[in-house]
Design a protein around this motif. Structure first.
Motif, PDB file in Angstrom:
ATOM      1  N   VAL A   1       2.599 -13.662  14.399  1.00  0.00           N
ATOM      2  CA  VAL A   1       4.068 -13.626  14.521  1.00  0.00           C
ATOM      3  C   VAL A   1       4.587 -12.196  14.319  1.00  0.00           C
ATOM      4  O   VAL A   1       5.767 -11.977  14.040  1.00  0.00           O
ATOM      5  N   GLY A   2       3.668 -11.228  14.451  1.00  0.00           N
ATOM      6  CA  GLY A   2       4.083  -9.836  14.429  1.00  0.00           C
ATOM      7  C   GLY A   2       4.034  -9.121  13.099  1.00  0.00           C
ATOM      8  O   GLY A   2       4.372  -7.935  13.020  1.00  0.00           O
ATOM      9  N   PHE A   3       3.622  -9.810  12.017  1.00  0.00           N
ATOM     10  CA  PHE A   3       3.540  -9.167  10.699  1.00  0.00           C
ATOM     11  C   PHE A   3       2.165  -8.524  10.583  1.00  0.00           C
ATOM     12  O   PHE A   3       1.210  -9.146  10.115  1.00  0.00           O
ATOM     13  N   ASP A   4       2.082  -7.268  11.031  1.00  0.00           N
ATOM     14  CA  ASP A   4       0.765  -6.657  11.114  1.00  0.00           C
ATOM     15  C   ASP A   4       0.880  -5.134  11.148  1.00  0.00           C
ATOM     16  O   ASP A   4       1.952  -4.579  11.401  1.00  0.00           O
ATOM     17  N   TRP A   5      -0.236  -4.489  10.876  1.00  0.00           N
ATOM     18  CA  TRP A   5      -0.315  -3.042  11.024  1.00  0.00           C
ATOM     19  C   TRP A   5      -0.405  -2.708  12.503  1.00  0.00           C
ATOM     20  O   TRP A   5      -0.768  -3.554  13.331  1.00  0.00           O
TER      21      TRP A   5
ATOM     22  N   GLU B   1      -6.325   3.341   5.426  1.00  0.00           N
ATOM     23  CA  GLU B   1      -5.600   4.066   4.372  1.00  0.00           C
ATOM     24  C   GLU B   1      -5.179   3.106   3.266  1.00  0.00           C
ATOM     25  O   GLU B   1      -5.190   3.460   2.081  1.00  0.00           O
ATOM     26  N   LYS B   2      -4.848   1.867   3.645  1.00  0.00           N
ATOM     27  CA  LYS B   2      -4.497   0.855   2.652  1.00  0.00           C
ATOM     28  C   LYS B   2      -5.716   0.509   1.794  1.00  0.00           C
ATOM     29  O   LYS B   2      -5.601   0.322   0.575  1.00  0.00           O
ATOM     30  N   VAL B   3      -6.879   0.426   2.431  1.00  0.00           N
ATOM     31  CA  VAL B   3      -8.119   0.167   1.695  1.00  0.00           C
ATOM     32  C   VAL B   3      -8.343   1.268   0.656  1.00  0.00           C
ATOM     33  O   VAL B   3      -8.664   0.989  -0.515  1.00  0.00           O
ATOM     34  N   GLN B   4      -8.169   2.523   1.073  1.00  0.00           N
ATOM     35  CA  GLN B   4      -8.344   3.651   0.165  1.00  0.00           C
ATOM     36  C   GLN B   4      -7.350   3.591  -0.998  1.00  0.00           C
ATOM     37  O   GLN B   4      -7.695   3.874  -2.153  1.00  0.00           O
TER      38      GLN B   4
ATOM     39  N   LEU C   1     -10.611  -6.491  -1.718  1.00  0.00           N
ATOM     40  CA  LEU C   1     -11.286  -7.428  -0.813  1.00  0.00           C
ATOM     41  C   LEU C   1     -10.358  -7.860   0.321  1.00  0.00           C
ATOM     42  O   LEU C   1     -10.759  -7.903   1.488  1.00  0.00           O
ATOM     43  N   PHE C   2      -9.103  -8.151  -0.030  1.00  0.00           N
ATOM     44  CA  PHE C   2      -8.142  -8.612   0.972  1.00  0.00           C
ATOM     45  C   PHE C   2      -7.910  -7.525   2.032  1.00  0.00           C
ATOM     46  O   PHE C   2      -7.863  -7.813   3.230  1.00  0.00           O
ATOM     47  N   SER C   3      -7.798  -6.283   1.577  1.00  0.00           N
ATOM     48  CA  SER C   3      -7.558  -5.186   2.519  1.00  0.00           C
ATOM     49  C   SER C   3      -8.795  -4.907   3.375  1.00  0.00           C
ATOM     50  O   SER C   3      -8.679  -4.565   4.558  1.00  0.00           O
ATOM     51  N   MET C   4      -9.985  -5.070   2.796  1.00  0.00           N
ATOM     52  CA  MET C   4     -11.219  -4.883   3.570  1.00  0.00           C
ATOM     53  C   MET C   4     -11.368  -5.957   4.638  1.00  0.00           C
ATOM     54  O   MET C   4     -11.799  -5.685   5.762  1.00  0.00           O
ATOM     55  N   ILE C   5     -11.004  -7.184   4.284  1.00  0.00           N
ATOM     56  CA  ILE C   5     -11.058  -8.281   5.252  1.00  0.00           C
ATOM     57  C   ILE C   5     -10.073  -8.024   6.385  1.00  0.00           C
ATOM     58  O   ILE C   5     -10.365  -8.276   7.557  1.00  0.00           O
ATOM     59  N   ASN C   6      -8.922  -7.486   6.041  1.00  0.00           N
ATOM     60  CA  ASN C   6      -7.932  -7.144   7.058  1.00  0.00           C
ATOM     61  C   ASN C   6      -8.460  -6.041   7.976  1.00  0.00           C
ATOM     62  O   ASN C   6      -8.294  -6.083   9.197  1.00  0.00           O
ATOM     63  N   TYR C   7      -9.132  -5.048   7.371  1.00  0.00           N
ATOM     64  CA  TYR C   7      -9.688  -3.954   8.164  1.00  0.00           C
ATOM     65  C   TYR C   7     -10.775  -4.475   9.104  1.00  0.00           C
ATOM     66  O   TYR C   7     -10.893  -4.014  10.249  1.00  0.00           O
TER      67      TYR C   7
END
Length: 259
Positions: free
Chosen positions: A155-159, A167-170, A196-202
């Motif tokens: 629904v468009g909520f994304d990087w 950069e978010k992971v870092q 973990l959540f940010s890595m899964i997103n990456y």
């Protein structure tokens, strides 16, 4: 491959066998929706293992087990006069037609991403109050995180680009390190979860399925460690009595066979 007529005949044979087992087999007669649930979950994981191993013959067998469970649930549903296998098939067929207006309607889409966005918008029009309602509560955490991210992205909520996610992971790693240094256990756990959540997103952004990736690493580690155990045993050694340096020799050898 089998013709459509042969496929339908095979499915009809399965339905007949299910009728017979439900009527004549003591074990099958006792089963309920609830008693089958944990078995279905187990069969699904076995199918997932076969897929990761790319074992087509095993996939065929495990698909049969899953299909049996679907037929079993439908049989119980018919006994309760709630639904039968035709209702199940028609329900999913109706949903597929409704959710694919670019095939069965006049909607035009340019690519896969537009299909996903339309899919989530259609769910909301069907009465769902949140795009996250369809994420099962009992999913394993890694799979759940992945599905949550896919759905909100729909629904468009994304990087916009992978670099932003990296950069978010870092950023999350830095925050985790700060909490570890501070010795705050509760905050460390929270920040570890964020990492973990940010890595899964990456992983989603670089086209990697995190669950599959982690499971492949699990299997690789198991194979390497078991190689280490067997090699040590051949030499008459016990791992508990070996130094890390000694074990590392066999570990490095294992990498030749399990990559």
């Amino acid at each position: 491959m089998n013709s459509r007529k042969e496929q339908l005949a095979a499915f009809n044979r399965l339905l007949d066998i299910m009728d017979e087992l439900r009527e004549q087999c003591p074990w099958d007669k006792k089963q309920t929706l609830e008693s089958l649930r944990h078995l279905t979950i187990e069969e699904t994981y076995e199918l997932a293992d076969a897929i990761l191993d790319n074992d087509l013959q095993e996939i065929k067998k495990e698909l049969g087990d899953v299909l049996l469970h679907i037929v079993f649930y439908a049989k119980i549903g018919s006994e309760k006069k709630a639904f039968d296998i035709a209702d199940v098939a028609n329900s999913i067929s109706d949903k597929l037609i409704d959710r694919h207006p670019h095939i069965y309607g006049d909607v035009i889409v340019e690519n896969e991403e537009e299909v996903k966005r339309n899919w989530e918008q259609l769910k909301l029009k069907e009465g769902k109050e949140s795009v996250l309602e369809g994420v099962p509560k009992s999913l394993p955490a890694v799979v759940k995180a992945s599905r949550i991210q896919e759905k909100v992205a729909g629904v468009g909520f994304d990087w916009e680009v992978p670099q932003q996610v990296w950069e978010k992971v870092q950023e999350e790693l830095s925050e985790l390190n700060e909490e570890i240094k501070a010795g705050n256990k509760e905050n460390t756990e929270k920040e570890f979860g964020d990492v973990l959540f940010s890595m899964i997103n990456y992983a989603r952004f670089i086209g990697v399925n995190p669950e599959n990736a982690l499971e492949k690493t699990n299997k690789k580690f198991i194979n390497r460690f078991q190689y280490l155990e067997k090699a040590a045993k051949k030499e008459g050694k016990q791992l508990a009595d070996m130094s890390l340096t000694e074990m590392d020799v066999y570990w490095e050898e294992s990498k030749k066979f399990f990559r």
